[in-house]
Design an enzyme around this catalytic site. Structure first.
Site, PDB file in Angstrom:
ATOM      1  CG  ASP A 249      -5.507 -12.660  -3.788  1.00 30.57           C
ATOM      2  OD1 ASP A 249      -4.520 -13.357  -3.515  1.00 30.57           O
ATOM      3  OD2 ASP A 249      -6.355 -12.981  -4.648  1.00 30.57           O
TER       4      ASP A 249
ATOM      5  CE1 TYR B 151      -8.495 -13.695 -10.090  1.00 30.95           C
ATOM      6  CE2 TYR B 151      -7.800 -12.135  -8.424  1.00 30.95           C
ATOM      7  CZ  TYR B 151      -8.150 -13.416  -8.796  1.00 30.95           C
ATOM      8  OH  TYR B 151      -8.169 -14.411  -7.839  1.00 30.95           O
TER       9      TYR B 151
ATOM     10  CE  LYS C 262      -4.493 -15.573  -6.437  1.00 31.07           C
ATOM     11  NZ  LYS C 262      -5.327 -14.393  -6.658  1.00 31.07           N
TER      12      LYS C 262
ATOM     13  CG  HIS D  62      -4.828 -18.333 -10.549  1.00 30.18           C
ATOM     14  ND1 HIS D  62      -5.085 -17.087 -11.049  1.00 30.18           N
ATOM     15  CD2 HIS D  62      -5.891 -18.641  -9.771  1.00 30.18           C
ATOM     16  CE1 HIS D  62      -6.259 -16.671 -10.588  1.00 30.18           C
ATOM     17  NE2 HIS D  62      -6.765 -17.591  -9.820  1.00 30.18           N
TER      18      HIS D  62
HETATM   19  P1  NAD Z   1     -16.203 -13.648  -1.694  1.00 36.03           P
HETATM   20  O1  NAD Z   1     -16.615 -14.858  -0.951  1.00 36.03           O
HETATM   21  O2  NAD Z   1     -15.210 -12.731  -1.110  1.00 36.03           O
HETATM   22  O3  NAD Z   1     -17.563 -12.886  -2.005  1.00 36.03           O
HETATM   23  C1  NAD Z   1     -17.523 -11.647  -2.631  1.00 36.03           C
HETATM   24  C2  NAD Z   1     -18.950 -11.155  -2.829  1.00 36.03           C
HETATM   25  O4  NAD Z   1     -19.634 -11.132  -1.569  1.00 36.03           O
HETATM   26  C3  NAD Z   1     -18.880  -9.709  -3.304  1.00 36.03           C
HETATM   27  O5  NAD Z   1     -19.053  -9.673  -4.689  1.00 36.03           O
HETATM   28  C4  NAD Z   1     -20.015  -9.051  -2.599  1.00 36.03           C
HETATM   29  O6  NAD Z   1     -21.136  -9.104  -3.456  1.00 36.03           O
HETATM   30  C5  NAD Z   1     -20.308  -9.922  -1.422  1.00 36.03           C
HETATM   31  N1  NAD Z   1     -19.907  -9.284  -0.159  1.00 36.03           N
HETATM   32  C6  NAD Z   1     -18.656  -8.901   0.233  1.00 36.03           C
HETATM   33  N2  NAD Z   1     -18.696  -8.411   1.483  1.00 36.03           N
HETATM   34  C7  NAD Z   1     -19.985  -8.474   1.872  1.00 36.03           C
HETATM   35  C8  NAD Z   1     -20.656  -8.119   3.061  1.00 36.03           C
HETATM   36  N3  NAD Z   1     -20.012  -7.610   4.108  1.00 36.03           N
HETATM   37  N4  NAD Z   1     -21.992  -8.308   3.122  1.00 36.03           N
HETATM   38  C9  NAD Z   1     -22.665  -8.825   2.096  1.00 36.03           C
HETATM   39  N5  NAD Z   1     -22.086  -9.198   0.945  1.00 36.03           N
HETATM   40  C10 NAD Z   1     -20.762  -9.025   0.829  1.00 36.03           C
HETATM   41  O7  NAD Z   1     -15.795 -14.144  -3.172  1.00 36.03           O
HETATM   42  P2  NAD Z   1     -14.577 -13.983  -4.153  1.00 36.03           P
HETATM   43  O8  NAD Z   1     -14.428 -12.599  -4.656  1.00 36.03           O
HETATM   44  O9  NAD Z   1     -14.747 -15.054  -5.154  1.00 36.03           O
HETATM   45  O10 NAD Z   1     -13.272 -14.363  -3.284  1.00 36.03           O
HETATM   46  C11 NAD Z   1     -12.479 -13.395  -2.634  1.00 36.03           C
HETATM   47  C12 NAD Z   1     -11.138 -13.240  -3.325  1.00 36.03           C
HETATM   48  O11 NAD Z   1     -10.457 -14.490  -3.418  1.00 36.03           O
HETATM   49  C13 NAD Z   1     -11.248 -12.806  -4.801  1.00 36.03           C
HETATM   50  O12 NAD Z   1     -11.560 -11.443  -4.944  1.00 36.03           O
HETATM   51  C14 NAD Z   1      -9.877 -13.185  -5.298  1.00 36.03           C
HETATM   52  O13 NAD Z   1      -8.915 -12.223  -4.902  1.00 36.03           O
HETATM   53  C15 NAD Z   1      -9.662 -14.513  -4.592  1.00 36.03           C
HETATM   54  N6  NAD Z   1     -10.051 -15.667  -5.428  1.00 36.03           N
HETATM   55  C16 NAD Z   1      -9.083 -16.562  -5.758  1.00 36.03           C
HETATM   56  C17 NAD Z   1      -9.391 -17.679  -6.517  1.00 36.03           C
HETATM   57  C18 NAD Z   1      -8.308 -18.651  -6.855  1.00 36.03           C
HETATM   58  O14 NAD Z   1      -8.532 -19.546  -7.670  1.00 36.03           O
HETATM   59  N7  NAD Z   1      -7.142 -18.514  -6.272  1.00 36.03           N
HETATM   60  C19 NAD Z   1     -10.711 -17.911  -6.962  1.00 36.03           C
HETATM   61  C20 NAD Z   1     -11.685 -16.985  -6.591  1.00 36.03           C
HETATM   62  C21 NAD Z   1     -11.345 -15.881  -5.821  1.00 36.03           C
END
Ligand code: NAD
Length: 267
Positions: free
Chosen positions: A47, A52, A81, A114
């Protein structure tokens, strides 16, 4: 290979997507190597987004994985997106061309709006996505961060409805009404921020549930997503965490555990 599950969910347009993917928001360095590693580990859904700034790295990883025979292009599910500043019919068509140039691919599997804009922008942007889909350049089209009123407008005024709505979804944000609305209209929910940006990974009640299965709190949350019927796209650039986040297909949470996790939402 960790043997990431090949479990997929069918979308209302007849296509399907993996229930687990890798989110790449804020992965800015070594993007191609990170995404390539994920594909090597068995991830099949990635994704990204124009916002990004890492579509080029994602595309490079996909091309490398395909050319080395690690995955066939049709096994990979690539989402990107259109960002807020490019809403509108012509702007979106141009933004899509730029994304495809960055990705260096022939098509994407899913193209999303998005964030919603004004009603007019949402309708015009959606009409551009319908055209992109009709031309076969995006196999499926959907939205992100849309509320029921935004979805209703699209369903009332446009030809097709979104196949997915990607929204923040985690134990602190269960979006009950939105989830019910999407279910009713056969729009697949996709969880962004499933780990609450890491906020829930040390949660005592989640850790306690995990102990029963030999799993971490993060794995419990991702399992809860999937058992809730929600596609999940946790982000990590670390190999150990990518493995951990994918190792969630060999246990089942009970109904009581599912309810307890859902009850952590105080919003
Ligand atoms: P997330 O909830 O996936 O958290 C990611 C963070 O959690 C990482 O930086 C890491 O530090 C930690 N993490 C990951 N795996 C872990 C584990 N097993 N143990 C401990 N810590 C861990 O947050 P995110 O990145 O904001 O969301 C995931 C994805 O969603 C993004 O990368 C993106 O692709 C998407 N996203 C979309 C939107 C949107 O508006 N559509 C907004 C935010 C994110």
């Amino acid at each position: 290979m960790t043997g990431v599950s090949t479990e997929r969910v069918t979308l209302h347009d007849g296509r399907s997507m993996p229930v687990l993917g890798l989110g790449v928001y804020e992965i800015e360095e070594n993007v191609a190597d990170t995404v390539f590693k994920a594909i090597e580990l068995g991830y099949r859904s990635i994704d990204t987004a124009a916002m990004y700034g890492n579509e080029a790295g994602v595309g490079e990883a996909v091309r490398r994985a395909v050319s080395l025979g690690i995955a066939k292009r049709e096994e990979l599910f690539i989402t990107t997106k259109v960002w807020k500043c490019d809403l509108g019919y012509d702007q979106t068509l141009a933004a899509f061309d730029r994304s495809m140039e960055q990705l260096g691919l022939d098509d994407v599997d899913l193209y999303l709006i998005h964030w919603p804009g004004s009603d007019r922008q949402n309708v015009e942007t959606w009409q551009a996505l319908e055209r992109i889909r009709a031309e076969g350049r995006a196999k499926s089209i959907g939205v992100s961060n849309f509320e029921p009123e935004h979805l209703t407008l699209i369903m009332d005024q446009c030809e097709r409805k979104p196949v997915v709505n990607q929204v923040e979804f985690n134990p602190g944000r269960t979006r009950r009404q939105l989830h019910a609305f999407c279910k009713e209209h056969d729009i697949q929910l996709v969880a962004w921020g499933p780990l609450g940006k890491g906020k829930f990974v040390g949660h005592p009640q989640l850790e306690q549930i995990g102990q029963k299965y030999g799993k971490t709190a993060a794995q419990v949350i991702l399992r809860w997503d999937i058992q809730s019927g929600v596609v999940t796209i946790p982000k990590s650039s670390r190999e150990a965490r990518m493995r951990e986040n994918a190792d969630i297909f060999d246990f089942m949470l009970t109904e009581e555990e599912m309810a307890l996790i859902s009850s952590l939402d105080r919003t």
